[in-house]
Design a protein around this motif. Sequence first.
Motif, PDB file in Angstrom:
ATOM      1  N   HIS A 166      11.893  36.804  60.717  1.00 10.52           N
ATOM      2  CA  HIS A 166      10.590  36.786  61.377  1.00 10.52           C
ATOM      3  C   HIS A 166      10.354  38.074  62.157  1.00 10.52           C
ATOM      4  CE1 HIS A 166      11.190  32.227  61.176  1.00 10.52           C
ATOM      5  NE2 HIS A 166      10.155  32.485  60.394  1.00 10.52           N
ATOM      6  N   LEU A 167      11.383  38.519  62.883  1.00  8.89           N
ATOM      7  CA  LEU A 167      11.254  39.761  63.635  1.00  8.89           C
ATOM      8  C   LEU A 167      10.998  40.934  62.691  1.00  8.89           C
ATOM      9  CD1 LEU A 167      14.140  39.335  66.250  1.00  8.89           C
ATOM     10  CD2 LEU A 167      11.681  39.155  66.673  1.00  8.89           C
ATOM     11  N   ALA A 168      11.660  40.923  61.552  1.00 11.51           N
ATOM     12  CA  ALA A 168      11.466  41.993  60.578  1.00 11.51           C
ATOM     13  C   ALA A 168      10.041  41.985  60.034  1.00 11.51           C
ATOM     14  CB  ALA A 168      12.468  41.851  59.433  1.00 11.51           C
ATOM     15  N   ASP A 169       9.539  40.807  59.687  1.00 12.54           N
ATOM     16  CA  ASP A 169       8.191  40.711  59.128  1.00 12.54           C
ATOM     17  C   ASP A 169       7.122  41.058  60.158  1.00 12.54           C
ATOM     18  OD1 ASP A 169       9.195  39.984  56.709  1.00 12.54           O
ATOM     19  OD2 ASP A 169       8.746  37.849  56.890  1.00 12.54           O
ATOM     20  N   THR A 174      13.289  46.030  57.986  1.00 11.91           N
ATOM     21  CA  THR A 174      14.136  45.145  57.196  1.00 11.91           C
ATOM     22  C   THR A 174      14.986  44.300  58.128  1.00 11.91           C
ATOM     23  OG1 THR A 174      15.984  46.713  57.086  1.00 11.91           O
ATOM     24  CG2 THR A 174      14.275  46.891  55.374  1.00 11.91           C
ATOM     25  N   GLY A 175      15.506  43.197  57.607  1.00 16.56           N
ATOM     26  CA  GLY A 175      16.373  42.356  58.412  1.00 16.56           C
ATOM     27  C   GLY A 175      17.610  43.086  58.877  1.00 16.56           C
ATOM     28  N   VAL A 176      18.163  43.942  58.024  1.00 12.26           N
ATOM     29  CA  VAL A 176      19.349  44.721  58.388  1.00 12.26           C
ATOM     30  C   VAL A 176      19.045  45.653  59.553  1.00 12.26           C
ATOM     31  CG1 VAL A 176      20.955  46.493  57.587  1.00 12.26           C
ATOM     32  CG2 VAL A 176      20.339  44.596  56.079  1.00 12.26           C
ATOM     33  N   HIS A 177      17.867  46.281  59.506  1.00 15.89           N
ATOM     34  CA  HIS A 177      17.479  47.209  60.570  1.00 15.89           C
ATOM     35  C   HIS A 177      17.275  46.462  61.887  1.00 15.89           C
ATOM     36  CE1 HIS A 177      15.410  51.391  60.894  1.00 15.89           C
ATOM     37  NE2 HIS A 177      16.267  51.184  61.860  1.00 15.89           N
ATOM     38  N   VAL A 178      16.636  45.301  61.828  1.00 15.78           N
ATOM     39  CA  VAL A 178      16.439  44.502  63.036  1.00 15.78           C
ATOM     40  C   VAL A 178      17.779  44.101  63.630  1.00 15.78           C
ATOM     41  CG1 VAL A 178      15.653  42.250  63.889  1.00 15.78           C
ATOM     42  CG2 VAL A 178      14.143  43.640  62.470  1.00 15.78           C
ATOM     43  N   ASN A 179      18.701  43.681  62.786  1.00 11.98           N
ATOM     44  CA  ASN A 179      20.029  43.290  63.259  1.00 11.98           C
ATOM     45  C   ASN A 179      20.711  44.442  63.992  1.00 11.98           C
ATOM     46  OD1 ASN A 179      23.212  43.171  62.506  1.00 11.98           O
ATOM     47  ND2 ASN A 179      22.395  41.120  62.867  1.00 11.98           N
ATOM     48  N   ARG A 180      20.570  45.641  63.441  1.00  9.12           N
ATOM     49  CA  ARG A 180      21.178  46.817  64.075  1.00  9.12           C
ATOM     50  C   ARG A 180      20.546  47.095  65.433  1.00  9.12           C
ATOM     51  NH1 ARG A 180      19.871  50.589  60.485  1.00  9.12           N
ATOM     52  NH2 ARG A 180      21.570  49.900  59.137  1.00  9.12           N
ATOM     53  N   MET A 181      19.213  46.963  65.524  1.00 16.54           N
ATOM     54  CA  MET A 181      18.531  47.220  66.789  1.00 16.54           C
ATOM     55  C   MET A 181      18.926  46.191  67.849  1.00 16.54           C
ATOM     56  SD  MET A 181      16.867  49.950  66.198  1.00 16.54           S
ATOM     57  CE  MET A 181      18.223  50.347  65.074  1.00 16.54           C
ATOM     58  N   LEU A 182      19.067  44.923  67.449  1.00 12.06           N
ATOM     59  CA  LEU A 182      19.470  43.881  68.386  1.00 12.06           C
ATOM     60  C   LEU A 182      20.885  44.137  68.899  1.00 12.06           C
ATOM     61  CD1 LEU A 182      18.055  40.683  66.608  1.00 12.06           C
ATOM     62  CD2 LEU A 182      17.164  41.781  68.668  1.00 12.06           C
ATOM     63  N   ARG A 183      21.766  44.558  68.019  1.00  8.41           N
ATOM     64  CA  ARG A 183      23.138  44.865  68.437  1.00  8.41           C
ATOM     65  C   ARG A 183      23.154  46.029  69.423  1.00  8.41           C
ATOM     66  NH1 ARG A 183      24.591  44.862  62.940  1.00  8.41           N
ATOM     67  NH2 ARG A 183      25.186  47.056  63.183  1.00  8.41           N
ATOM     68  N   ASP A 184      22.332  47.044  69.139  1.00 13.01           N
ATOM     69  CA  ASP A 184      22.291  48.206  70.029  1.00 13.01           C
ATOM     70  C   ASP A 184      21.768  47.821  71.415  1.00 13.01           C
ATOM     71  OD1 ASP A 184      23.255  49.787  68.023  1.00 13.01           O
ATOM     72  OD2 ASP A 184      21.338  50.719  67.516  1.00 13.01           O
ATOM     73  N   LEU A 185      20.700  47.017  71.446  1.00  9.91           N
ATOM     74  CA  LEU A 185      20.118  46.603  72.733  1.00  9.91           C
ATOM     75  C   LEU A 185      21.096  45.747  73.534  1.00  9.91           C
ATOM     76  CD1 LEU A 185      16.476  45.802  71.543  1.00  9.91           C
ATOM     77  CD2 LEU A 185      17.169  47.710  73.010  1.00  9.91           C
ATOM     78  N   LYS A 186      21.863  44.930  72.841  1.00 10.02           N
ATOM     79  CA  LYS A 186      22.877  44.118  73.524  1.00 10.02           C
ATOM     80  C   LYS A 186      24.018  44.990  74.027  1.00 10.02           C
ATOM     81  CE  LYS A 186      26.024  40.208  72.894  1.00 10.02           C
ATOM     82  NZ  LYS A 186      26.509  39.145  71.958  1.00 10.02           N
ATOM     83  N   LYS A 187      24.464  45.936  73.190  1.00  7.58           N
ATOM     84  CA  LYS A 187      25.563  46.809  73.560  1.00  7.58           C
ATOM     85  C   LYS A 187      25.222  47.643  74.794  1.00  7.58           C
ATOM     86  CE  LYS A 187      28.590  50.382  71.607  1.00  7.58           C
ATOM     87  NZ  LYS A 187      28.873  51.196  70.388  1.00  7.58           N
ATOM     88  N   GLN A 188      23.938  47.998  74.928  1.00  5.46           N
ATOM     89  CA  GLN A 188      23.490  48.809  76.058  1.00  5.46           C
ATOM     90  C   GLN A 188      23.174  47.973  77.293  1.00  5.46           C
ATOM     91  OE1 GLN A 188      20.210  50.991  74.385  1.00  5.46           O
ATOM     92  NE2 GLN A 188      21.490  51.854  72.750  1.00  5.46           N
TER      93      GLN A 188
END
Length: 227
Positions: A166-169, A174-188
């Motif tokens: 849903h976030l990707a759409d 893409t779903g992969v890109h969204v997953n990467r952004m969520l991981r980065d925001l959490k890591k920071q």
Amino acid sequence: MTERLNAIARYKQPNRRIAAGCQLFRPGESRQEIIEIQEGWAFLYVLFADGSRQILSFVLPGAIVGFHPAQEEVATYGLEALTDLSFAPYLVSSSTLYQRHPEIGMRLAWLLSRDLSLAFDHLAIVGRLSARERVAHLLLELFVRERMRWPGHRVEDVYLPLTQEHLADATGLTGVHVNRMLRDLKKQGIIEFQYHRLRILDPDRLLEVAALDPLILRSWLRADEVG
């Protein structure tokens, strides 16, 4: 808005319930009803020839959707239940309300203007912001809109019934890109989003990452008013 809709009770149809993933209406279908969302979340979307989907906006409880100038108007977008949904349909066109119930017609005009502002904002973030900014911007918007449904309550996290798809759409990623952004925001140390719970750990940093205009934030604070 609910009180105003009581004035046109003659147009109200029996309340309905549908399951998550079901369509209230699809692109290209004739529209005959205005819909008041009572419980649950939904989203507006368009489809493309290759089968891909763009989510235009997320619809929260209390929203009025499905406007059309005349009965039998063809919808250019669809409305899908994101969660199990309860809604009240009103078999009436916007033009009828403008003519017979001017006060309600003016309220509908305000809602259309508000939704148009949100649509412009979404268009701008997809067209101009980076992937990281898009994800942060959307999560912040939904956090604020959901938080405003519970005035006076201290809420540190909110329930967002969204998947990464849903976030990707909604962000054009893409779903992969969204997953990467969520991981980065959490890591920071900015947010945590897991098991449909969004917690903002660093509000100031999230505002910065989301590249948020204060005027846009003000519009979100009123986005789901129904009074």
